[in-house]
Write a protein that holds these residues in place. Structure first.
Motif, mmCIF file in Angstrom:
data_model
loop_
_atom_site.group_PDB
_atom_site.id
_atom_site.type_symbol
_atom_site.label_atom_id
_atom_site.label_comp_id
_atom_site.label_asym_id
_atom_site.label_seq_id
_atom_site.Cartn_x
_atom_site.Cartn_y
_atom_site.Cartn_z
ATOM 1 N N ASP A 22 0.844 -1.195 0.000
ATOM 2 C CA ASP A 22 0.000 0.000 0.000
ATOM 3 C C ASP A 22 0.882 1.248 0.000
ATOM 4 O O ASP A 22 1.903 1.296 0.702
ATOM 5 C CB ASP A 22 -0.889 0.026 1.243
ATOM 6 C CG ASP A 22 -1.975 -1.033 1.214
ATOM 7 O OD1 ASP A 22 -2.100 -1.731 0.189
ATOM 8 O OD2 ASP A 22 -2.689 -1.154 2.226
ATOM 9 N N ARG A 33 -8.360 6.049 -2.729
ATOM 10 C CA ARG A 33 -8.987 4.766 -3.017
ATOM 11 C C ARG A 33 -9.605 4.881 -4.407
ATOM 12 O O ARG A 33 -10.527 5.661 -4.630
ATOM 13 C CB ARG A 33 -10.061 4.452 -1.973
ATOM 14 C CG ARG A 33 -10.901 3.221 -2.244
ATOM 15 C CD ARG A 33 -10.154 1.914 -2.102
ATOM 16 N NE ARG A 33 -9.625 1.696 -0.765
ATOM 17 C CZ ARG A 33 -8.999 0.577 -0.389
ATOM 18 N NH1 ARG A 33 -8.838 -0.420 -1.270
ATOM 19 N NH2 ARG A 33 -8.512 0.459 0.832
ATOM 20 N N GLU A 72 -8.244 8.591 1.096
ATOM 21 C CA GLU A 72 -8.209 7.653 2.221
ATOM 22 C C GLU A 72 -7.192 8.051 3.288
ATOM 23 O O GLU A 72 -7.321 7.677 4.448
ATOM 24 C CB GLU A 72 -7.911 6.242 1.703
ATOM 25 C CG GLU A 72 -8.061 5.171 2.736
ATOM 26 C CD GLU A 72 -8.342 3.808 2.131
ATOM 27 O OE1 GLU A 72 -7.493 2.925 2.291
ATOM 28 O OE2 GLU A 72 -9.412 3.624 1.511
ATOM 29 N N GLU A 103 -5.920 -0.476 -6.623
ATOM 30 C CA GLU A 103 -6.908 -0.173 -5.592
ATOM 31 C C GLU A 103 -6.589 1.133 -4.878
ATOM 32 O O GLU A 103 -7.502 1.846 -4.435
ATOM 33 C CB GLU A 103 -6.975 -1.330 -4.597
ATOM 34 C CG GLU A 103 -7.540 -2.607 -5.209
ATOM 35 C CD GLU A 103 -7.509 -3.778 -4.254
ATOM 36 O OE1 GLU A 103 -8.388 -4.671 -4.390
ATOM 37 O OE2 GLU A 103 -6.624 -3.830 -3.375
ATOM 38 N N LEU A 104 -5.307 1.454 -4.759
ATOM 39 C CA LEU A 104 -4.865 2.669 -4.073
ATOM 40 C C LEU A 104 -3.786 3.347 -4.903
ATOM 41 O O LEU A 104 -2.993 2.675 -5.575
ATOM 42 C CB LEU A 104 -4.294 2.346 -2.688
ATOM 43 C CG LEU A 104 -5.227 1.713 -1.660
ATOM 44 C CD1 LEU A 104 -4.426 1.207 -0.469
ATOM 45 C CD2 LEU A 104 -6.283 2.711 -1.201
#
Length: 307
Positions: A22, A33, A72, A103-104
Motif C-alpha cells: 500500500d 482509493r 483515504e 486499488e490505491l
C-alpha cells in the motif's frame, strides 16, 4: 493492494494483477482509493517500452495516469483535502512506476481537483489526461471565438473533448472521423469530414476561406494536411512527432498536470457544457483486455477500468 502492473516491456499480455505494498501519502500527498481509472494510448506506449529513456522507470510498473476516487489518507502538510473527499486527477509524475490502475494510488495535491457531486466516478476517471490534452492543445494553437479549427480524430478520447471545448469558445470546428462516427461528431458540435486521401481538398471545400488552426492527434498524413491547410504554421498544435512539428513552426504539446484546469473541466462536465463518452468499462482483472480495446484504434471516446 491489488494493482495492474508489468515487470517487462511488451504486449498487453505482460500485464498482471499483483499484490503490491500500500502507498503512503508523504508530506504533500494523499492516498486515493481508486474508483475509476482512464486508459489512454500513452499507457500502451509505456507498457511497450516506447517511452523508455524519456522517463526514468523502475519495475514493477503500475499502469495508468488518470484517476477518480476517494481520499483515504492525507500527508501532514496537506490542508486542501480531507479523508472522504472525492477527487479526480492526472497523476503523471516525473518517473514511471506508481500508476493509477490499482486499488490505491498516491498523488500530490498538484495532480488533483475536487470531483463535483454530480459527476460519476467513471466520467471523472475518463476526463483528466484527455481533457487536459485537448485544452492545452487549443491554448497552444490560440483557438478563440470566430476561428475555424480542424480537429483530427474528432471521435476519439482527446478529439471529442477538443471539438466541444473549441465549440464552447465560439469556434467553428471541422472534425475528421470515419463515416460511422460522423453523426457522433455532429452531436459534439463539429462538421465531420472523412480522413484519408484527399482530406485537404475536402477540408478546403468546407472552409474555402481557410482554416485558422489545427489540432493534430494522429501524426503522419494528418500532420502534413494540418500544415497544408492552416495559413499560420504556429497555429498547428500536435501531440505527435515533436521534432517534425517544431521544425515546421508548429507547437508540440505533451500534456502537463494542472489542478486548476482539471477543476475547470470537471465543472464543465457537471453543468453539462462538456460531455464525457465512455466507450467501455473493464474490471481490474480485465486490464489486458482494456489495453487491447484501447489499442484497436476504433474507440469512440474513452476506456475506463473500475477496480
Amino acid at each position: 493492494m491489488r494493482a495492474a502492473s508489468f515487470t517487462e516491456y511488451g504486449p498487453a499480455d505482460v500485464l498482471r494483477v499483483a499484490d503490491l505494498p500500500d502507498p503512503l501519502p508523504g508530506p504533500d500527498g494523499v492516498v486515493v482509493r481508486v474508483r475509476a481509472a482512464g486508459v489512454n494510448p500513452v499507457d500502451a506506449k509505456i507498457r511497450a517500452g516506447y517511452l523508455d529513456g524519456a522517463f526514468p522507470a523502475a519495475f514493477p510498473i503500475v499502469t495508468g495516469w488518470d484517476v477518480a476516487g476517494v481520499v483515504e489518507a492525507v500527508g501532514p502538510a496537506v490542508s486542501v483535502y480531507a479523508v472522504g473527499d472525492e477527487v479526480l486527477g492526472y497523476v503523471r509524475k516525473d518517473h514511471v512506476q506508481h500508476g493509477t490502475v490499482a486499488e490505491l494510488v498516491r498523488a500530490d495535491v498538484r495532480h488533483l481537483a475536487p470531483k463535483p457531486a454530480g459527476v460519476s466516478f467513471e466520467d471523472a476517471g475518463a476526463l483528466p489526461l484527455a481533457g487536459l490534452t485537448a485544452l492545452q492543445a487549443l491554448d497552444a494553437a490560440g483557438v478563440a471565438g470566430g476561428d475555424t479549427v480542424l480537429v483530427h480524430a474528432a471521435s476519439g478520447g482527446v478529439g471529442a473533448f477538443a471539438v466541444q471545448l473549441a465549440a464552447a469558445r465560439g469556434a467553428r470546428v471541422i472534425g475528421t472521423a470515419g463515416e460511422s462516427n460522423h453523426d457522433f461528431v455532429r452531436e459534439l458540435g463539429a462538421e465531420p469530414v472523412t480522413y484519408g486521401d484527399g482530406l485537404a481538398d475536402r477540408v478546403r471545400a468546407l472552409a474555402p476561406d481557410g482554416v485558422d488552426a489545427a489540432i493534430d492527434l494522429v501524426g503522419g498524413d494528418a500532420l502534413d494536411v494540418s500544415f497544408e491547410v492552416v495559413g499560420d504554421a504556429s497555429r498547428v498544435a500536435s501531440v505527435t512527432d515533436a521534432a517534425s512539428v517544431l521544425e515546421r513552426g508548429g507547437a508540440y504539446v505533451f500534456v502537463r498536470p494542472d489542478s486548476a484546469q482539471i477543476a475547470e473541466l470537471a465543472a464543465m462536465v457537471a453543468d453539462g457544457r462538456l460531455r464525457v463518452t465512455v466507450s467501455r468499462t473493464f474490471g481490474l482483472d480485465e486490464v489486458a483486455d482494456a489495453h487491447r480495446h484501447s489499442e484497436s484504434g476504433h474507440v469512440r471516446g474513452k476506456v475506463v477500468v473500475v477496480p
